[in-house]
Scaffold this active site. Structure first.
Site, PDB file in Angstrom:
ATOM      1  CD  GLN A 195      28.748 -82.763  74.881  1.00 13.42           C
ATOM      2  OE1 GLN A 195      29.218 -81.654  75.130  1.00 13.42           O
ATOM      3  NE2 GLN A 195      29.455 -83.708  74.292  1.00 13.42           N
TER       4      GLN A 195
ATOM      5  CG  ASP B  40      24.646 -88.765  77.599  1.00 14.98           C
ATOM      6  OD1 ASP B  40      25.602 -88.270  78.238  1.00 14.98           O
ATOM      7  OD2 ASP B  40      24.718 -89.031  76.381  1.00 14.98           O
TER       8      ASP B  40
ATOM      9  CG  HIS C 152      26.919 -89.975  72.126  1.00 15.49           C
ATOM     10  ND1 HIS C 152      27.472 -91.229  72.285  1.00 15.49           N
ATOM     11  CD2 HIS C 152      27.923 -89.178  71.677  1.00 15.49           C
ATOM     12  CE1 HIS C 152      28.749 -91.187  71.944  1.00 15.49           C
ATOM     13  NE2 HIS C 152      29.049 -89.961  71.571  1.00 15.49           N
TER      14      HIS C 152
ATOM     15  CB  CYS D 189      28.677 -90.765  68.473  1.00 17.61           C
ATOM     16  SG  CYS D 189      30.387 -91.300  68.296  1.00 17.61           S
TER      17      CYS D 189
END
Length: 406
Positions: A201, A198, A121, A361
């Site tokens: 999700q 990250d 992302h 994104c």
């Protein structure tokens, strides 16, 4: 898992859009909120709205207890060792930027390497681009396999003794790829690097244990896991956080302020300058209670079944191209022939079906896929196979509407 009973806890799902029952397939962008979260926010503002930490009056004490209680809920939810490793902030973007500004710029030198993947992302690309420009470090990319996965061999080939930071999504927001974070962390550590994950999700859909993963930093947002917008978490190993400087200065994060110099509070508060996101943290705590009641393993297993069913049904549509691996998280990204995904999403919306369309994104990944944009249907614990059938019907209507491009 009683999906019918779960759906009853999400009042927003009980409505019609454009004359059709709502089918919400955009949870990767933001999830819907159960009644328990909505009520927790309402209760805070109705009964004990007050600032935290600073006051000794009853409302302030109640607010502080709830706020810090939410931090403990987060700690248990991701199995952090200490609440001092749980930093509240505005979300995944803020968390990743904090690491890129504070840790990276203090630990990178010219010629050092930052390693990421093509599936990241933008929030896990741009901060590292800026850190590289500021320090003279080199930004490198782990190649992707044709199905949109990364192999341990490619990670080992990309990470070197010059690598100082490896940054990777736990789950791709476009492909649904579940990355081998634990193995990547081992490779990073063998080369003297830290790994930044990250988890935007990941945390909503998987049971996450940061100690088992051995990640150095892990970032996620509440609004993708049934919580409110505007609140997120940065997990960091305590030793790393203690060595880092704050990136925001002001009230709440200080210990002592003199005329020429100041000192900072201990963790986690030195990274939480100003009035914190009190209601958001309390709402996140309520969301964690809700997810724990359902069970993260059950949620993941159910979403796997939904994704498998969606792949099977969508493959019956001639001219539909699906991106990503066979084994994936609960989302499917696709294009319907030469129909622009925005047009696809518009027709689906007319049928009451909400999907995401655009570059998500993730423009470097779009370039790797050789497309400008895609449509994405993403599932959560409140979705059903019947809703996937509605999606298929909507796509067939879209195909009929744009028949001249097939």
């Amino acid at each position: 898992m009683d999906v019918r009973a779960i759906r009853e806890q999400f009042p927003i799902l009980d409505q019609e859009v454009n004359g059709h029952p709502l089918v919400y397939l955009d949870s990767s962008a933001t999830s819907q909120k159960p009644v328990s979260v909505i009520e927790a926010l309402d209760e805070y503002y109705r009964l004990y709205n007050s600032n935290v930490h600073r006051g000794v009056h009853t409302l302030g004490t109640r607010a502080t207890d709830k706020y810090e209680g939410a931090r403990e809920k987060v700690r248990r939810f991701i199995n952090a060792e200490s609440t001092s490793e749980i930093i509240f902030n505005r979300g995944t973007t803020t968390a990743l930027n904090t690491v890129a500004w504070s840790y990276a710029r203090s630990n990178l030198s010219e010629g050092d390497e930052i390693v990421i993947t093509y599936m990241e992302h933008h929030s896990n690309i741009i901060p590292w681009q800026q850190a590289a420009k500021a320090t003279g470090a080199v930004l490198k990319y782990i190649p992707l396999q044709p199905d949109g996965t990364v192999t341990l061999e490619d990670i080992r080939a990309t990470v070197t003794k010059r690598t100082k930071i490896v940054a990777m999504a736990h789950v791709s927001n476009v492909l649904g790829t579940i990355n081998p974070v634990k193995e990547a962390a081992k490779i990073a550590h063998e080369n003297g690097a830290v790994i930044v994950v990250d988890g935007a999700q990941g945390v909503p859909h998987l049971k996450v244990d940061v100690q088992d993963l051995d990640c150095d930093f892990y970032a996620f947002s509440a609004h993708k896991m049934c919580g409110p917008t505007g609140i997120g978490v940065l997990y960091g190993k305590r030793a790393l956080l203690e060595a880092m400087e704050p990136v925001e200065f002001g009230g709440e994060m200080i210990d002592f302020v003199g005329l020429q110099d100041s000192t900072w509070k201990e963790l986690p508060w030195k990274f939480e300058g100003g009035t914190p996101i009190i209601a958001g943290a309390i709402g996140l705590g309520a969301a964690i209670d809700f997810l724990n009641e359902v069970g993260m393993e059950e949620i993941h297993e159910y979403e796997e079944k939904l994704a498998a069913y969606a792949l099977k049904q969508l493959r019956t549509i001639e001219g539909l191209e699906i991106y990503g691996p066979e084994e994936r998280a609960g989302l499917v990204t696709f294009n319907l022939g030469d129909v622009h995904p925005h047009d696809t999403a518009t027709v689906l919306d007319a049928e009451g079906i909400a999907v995401r369309a655009g570059h998500h994104c993730a423009q470097p990944l779009m370039k790797w896929l050789d497309v400008t944009a895609t449509a994405r249907a993403s599932f959560y614990l409140y979705n059903t196979e019947e809703e996937i059938d509605r999606l298929v019907e909507g796509l067939l209507k879209t195909k009929e509407y744009f028949g001249d491009v097939f």
